[in-house]
Motif scaffolding. Structure first.
Motif, PDB file in Angstrom:
ATOM      1  N   ASP A 227      -5.680   0.322  16.231  1.00  0.00           N
ATOM      2  CA  ASP A 227      -6.209   0.284  14.725  1.00  0.00           C
ATOM      3  C   ASP A 227      -5.637   0.569  14.065  1.00  0.00           C
ATOM      4  O   ASP A 227      -6.208   0.557  12.774  1.00  0.00           O
ATOM      5  CB  ASP A 227      -7.361   0.476  15.167  1.00  0.00           C
ATOM      6  CG  ASP A 227      -8.486   0.091  16.293  1.00  0.00           C
ATOM      7  OD1 ASP A 227      -8.446  -0.798  16.897  1.00  0.00           O
ATOM      8  OD2 ASP A 227      -9.632   1.100  15.887  1.00  0.00           O
ATOM      9  N   TYR A 228      -4.214   1.324  13.536  1.00  0.00           N
ATOM     10  CA  TYR A 228      -3.438   0.894  12.384  1.00  0.00           C
ATOM     11  C   TYR A 228      -3.042   0.666  11.976  1.00  0.00           C
ATOM     12  O   TYR A 228      -2.354   0.948  10.794  1.00  0.00           O
ATOM     13  CB  TYR A 228      -2.543   2.402  12.760  1.00  0.00           C
ATOM     14  CG  TYR A 228      -2.812   3.422  14.145  1.00  0.00           C
ATOM     15  CD1 TYR A 228      -3.368   4.753  12.966  1.00  0.00           C
ATOM     16  CD2 TYR A 228      -3.286   3.706  15.071  1.00  0.00           C
ATOM     17  CE1 TYR A 228      -3.841   5.968  13.837  1.00  0.00           C
ATOM     18  CE2 TYR A 228      -3.671   4.722  16.038  1.00  0.00           C
ATOM     19  CZ  TYR A 228      -3.886   5.730  14.723  1.00  0.00           C
ATOM     20  OH  TYR A 228      -5.531   6.969  16.142  1.00  0.00           O
ATOM     21  N   CYS A 229      -2.767  -0.610  12.833  1.00  0.00           N
ATOM     22  CA  CYS A 229      -2.185  -2.189  12.384  1.00  0.00           C
ATOM     23  C   CYS A 229      -3.003  -2.563  10.796  1.00  0.00           C
ATOM     24  O   CYS A 229      -2.683  -2.544   9.584  1.00  0.00           O
ATOM     25  CB  CYS A 229      -2.390  -3.307  12.855  1.00  0.00           C
ATOM     26  SG  CYS A 229      -1.913  -4.267  12.457  1.00  0.00           S
ATOM     27  N   GLU A 230      -4.689  -2.905  10.807  1.00  0.00           N
ATOM     28  CA  GLU A 230      -5.636  -3.340   9.454  1.00  0.00           C
ATOM     29  C   GLU A 230      -6.091  -2.574   8.339  1.00  0.00           C
ATOM     30  O   GLU A 230      -5.025  -2.880   6.900  1.00  0.00           O
ATOM     31  CB  GLU A 230      -5.937  -4.287  10.152  1.00  0.00           C
ATOM     32  CG  GLU A 230      -7.226  -4.745   8.868  1.00  0.00           C
ATOM     33  CD  GLU A 230      -8.702  -4.875   9.591  1.00  0.00           C
ATOM     34  OE1 GLU A 230      -9.526  -5.511   8.560  1.00  0.00           O
ATOM     35  OE2 GLU A 230      -8.845  -5.535  10.484  1.00  0.00           O
ATOM     36  N   PRO A 231      -5.499  -1.056   8.815  1.00  0.00           N
ATOM     37  CA  PRO A 231      -5.600  -0.375   7.125  1.00  0.00           C
ATOM     38  C   PRO A 231      -4.351  -0.113   6.184  1.00  0.00           C
ATOM     39  O   PRO A 231      -4.030  -0.550   5.274  1.00  0.00           O
ATOM     40  CB  PRO A 231      -5.905   0.889   7.453  1.00  0.00           C
ATOM     41  CG  PRO A 231      -6.781   0.851   9.027  1.00  0.00           C
ATOM     42  CD  PRO A 231      -5.564  -0.288   9.619  1.00  0.00           C
ATOM     43  N   ALA A 232      -2.980  -0.554   7.669  1.00  0.00           N
ATOM     44  CA  ALA A 232      -1.814  -0.071   6.559  1.00  0.00           C
ATOM     45  C   ALA A 232      -1.299  -1.688   6.160  1.00  0.00           C
ATOM     46  O   ALA A 232      -1.155  -1.311   4.913  1.00  0.00           O
ATOM     47  CB  ALA A 232      -0.643  -0.185   7.596  1.00  0.00           C
ATOM     48  N   LEU A 233      -1.627  -2.953   6.968  1.00  0.00           N
ATOM     49  CA  LEU A 233      -1.355  -4.340   6.187  1.00  0.00           C
ATOM     50  C   LEU A 233      -1.415  -4.632   4.554  1.00  0.00           C
ATOM     51  O   LEU A 233      -1.831  -4.773   3.437  1.00  0.00           O
ATOM     52  CB  LEU A 233      -1.998  -5.241   7.197  1.00  0.00           C
ATOM     53  CG  LEU A 233      -1.691  -6.478   6.574  1.00  0.00           C
ATOM     54  CD1 LEU A 233       0.056  -6.708   6.690  1.00  0.00           C
ATOM     55  CD2 LEU A 233      -2.674  -7.909   7.788  1.00  0.00           C
ATOM     56  N   ARG A 234      -3.565  -3.363   4.974  1.00  0.00           N
ATOM     57  CA  ARG A 234      -4.293  -4.066   3.716  1.00  0.00           C
ATOM     58  C   ARG A 234      -3.557  -2.979   2.293  1.00  0.00           C
ATOM     59  O   ARG A 234      -4.018  -3.618   1.543  1.00  0.00           O
ATOM     60  CB  ARG A 234      -4.850  -3.509   3.886  1.00  0.00           C
ATOM     61  CG  ARG A 234      -6.789  -4.001   4.629  1.00  0.00           C
ATOM     62  CD  ARG A 234      -7.755  -3.327   4.924  1.00  0.00           C
ATOM     63  NE  ARG A 234      -8.754  -4.718   5.445  1.00  0.00           N
ATOM     64  CZ  ARG A 234      -9.355  -5.327   5.005  1.00  0.00           C
ATOM     65  NH1 ARG A 234      -9.438  -5.862   3.808  1.00  0.00           N
ATOM     66  NH2 ARG A 234     -10.594  -6.300   5.490  1.00  0.00           N
ATOM     67  N   SER A 235      -2.767  -1.991   2.845  1.00  0.00           N
ATOM     68  CA  SER A 235      -1.748  -1.281   1.519  1.00  0.00           C
ATOM     69  C   SER A 235      -0.224  -2.056   1.807  1.00  0.00           C
ATOM     70  O   SER A 235       0.455  -1.146   0.387  1.00  0.00           O
ATOM     71  CB  SER A 235      -1.409  -0.333   2.407  1.00  0.00           C
ATOM     72  OG  SER A 235      -1.004  -0.134   2.984  1.00  0.00           O
ATOM     73  N   ILE A 236       0.034  -3.480   1.730  1.00  0.00           N
ATOM     74  CA  ILE A 236       1.273  -3.857   1.389  1.00  0.00           C
ATOM     75  C   ILE A 236       1.438  -4.583   0.646  1.00  0.00           C
ATOM     76  O   ILE A 236       0.410  -4.611  -0.125  1.00  0.00           O
ATOM     77  CB  ILE A 236       1.431  -4.656   2.671  1.00  0.00           C
ATOM     78  CG1 ILE A 236       3.001  -4.939   2.976  1.00  0.00           C
ATOM     79  CG2 ILE A 236       0.817  -6.157   3.104  1.00  0.00           C
ATOM     80  CD1 ILE A 236       3.453  -5.745   3.885  1.00  0.00           C
TER      81      ILE A 236
END
Length: 332
Positions: A227-236
């Motif tokens: 579940d850490y993937c999507e929040p990180a991707l939103r900050s790319i």
């Protein structure tokens, strides 16, 4: 000789210490007396048959070693009995002696311990391949590292700093945050324990964005998944590179619309296959790592060691996701 073996599918508690025949150095091989064996997340997976490589049983886990050459097989040059070496074995390292291809071995520099030597190759070679070949990280860019206090995570932090990037680490505890800052990270994001609901996922994305700033992360090094993937991707950042390194939190389902909105790349990182397919380029990376090590710009962070008879405990400790840096089993 003794070996810690997986004889049945299961967790670290299923490993058994057994006496097996001592190997010999065949053509092109070195017989190495193992002095230290580093533990990595593939060791957690491989004994449960959850890794992409499934060796026939019985087998010993343990993917990277340091030790002393005892014998040299036919056709081997550049090594002799008594040399101190390190090597990636993939598996089979939790044994008193192992026969390895000479081509996979590197001389352990003088003054470096067996524990540090065993902890170097897998994490740093994975991270340099990820950042240089897959992430194309440039000086002055911003690098976000998820799972930044683990073995590969700390290696990515140190290498990012060495390459002139601004490095932000993401970890689960303040203790881990201290280690990441000590490795050179400019700032740290603390995240909670998954699973996340929609609001929690958005809050984590906002936390990443708040620390990264309006530009976002040019490169994201994800050694966690879940579940850490999507929040990180939103900050790319626009045209950023998202590096898929590992999945201790589970394999994520990626919303591909985000890749379109950010015009970003999602890049898989499989160092073992890269090393096999591009041995010359991998050798160049390893040589660069040795130079950085000699210059003091990187240094394996061995935080805990376990004796050989407690090798299963070492794997269990890594599986708990409480470990900081590298965990090493010592022999002899």
């Amino acid at each position: 000789m003794k070996a810690l073996l997986s004889t049945t599918v299961g967790g670290p508690e299923t490993l058994v210490m057994q006496d097996i025949a001592e190997p010999v150095a065949g053509a092109g091989q070195l017989l190495v007396a193992v002095k230290a064996c580093a533990i990595n997340f593939p060791d957690v997976l491989i004994i449960e048959d959850k890794y992409q490589i499934k060796p026939p049983r019985p087998f010993a886990p343990g993917g990277e070693i340091a030790g002393v050459v005892e014998a040299v097989g036919d056709g081997v040059t550049g090594f002799k009995p008594g040399d101190r070496v390190i090597a990636v074995t993939g598996h089979g390292g939790l044994v008193e002696k192992v026969a390895i291809p000479a081509a996979s071995a590197y001389h352990l520099p003088e003054g470096r311990s067996f524990a540090d030597g065993a902890a170097l190759l897998l994490t740093y070679a994975t991270s340099i391949h990820a950042l240089v070949d897959r992430g194309r990280l440039q000086e002055g860019e911003t690098l976000l590292v998820l799972g930044a206090a683990g073995g590969v995570g700390l290696a990515a932090v140190e290498l990012g700093v060495a390459f002139g990037a601004r490095v932000i680490g993401a970890v689960s505890t303040e203790e881990k945050a201290v280690a990441v800052r000590a490795a050179g990270a400019s700032d740290v994001v603390l995240y909670g324990s998954a699973p996340f609901d929609r609001d929690q996922s958005k809050a984590l994305a906002d936390s990443f964005k708040g620390v990264l700033g309006s530009g976002g992360a040019d490169v994201i090094y994800d050694a966690v998944g879940g579940d850490y993937c999507e929040p990180a991707l939103r900050s790319i950042a626009w045209e950023g590179r998202y590096l898929v390194v590992g999945f201790p939190a589970g394999i994520p389902k990626l919303p591909l619309n985000l890749t379109l909105l950010k015009s970003c790349d999602v890049c898989g990182v499989f160092w073992g296959a890269f090393a096999a397919r591009s041995p010359a380029k991998n050798a160049d990376h390893i040589a660069r790592l040795f130079r950085l090590w000699a210059e003091g710009k990187i240094a394996p962070k061995v935080t805990e060691t376990f004796p050989f008879e407690r090798g299963g405990d070492a794997i269990a400790h890594l599986a708990s996701r409480k470990a900081i840096g590298k965990v090493v089993v010592t022999l002899g």
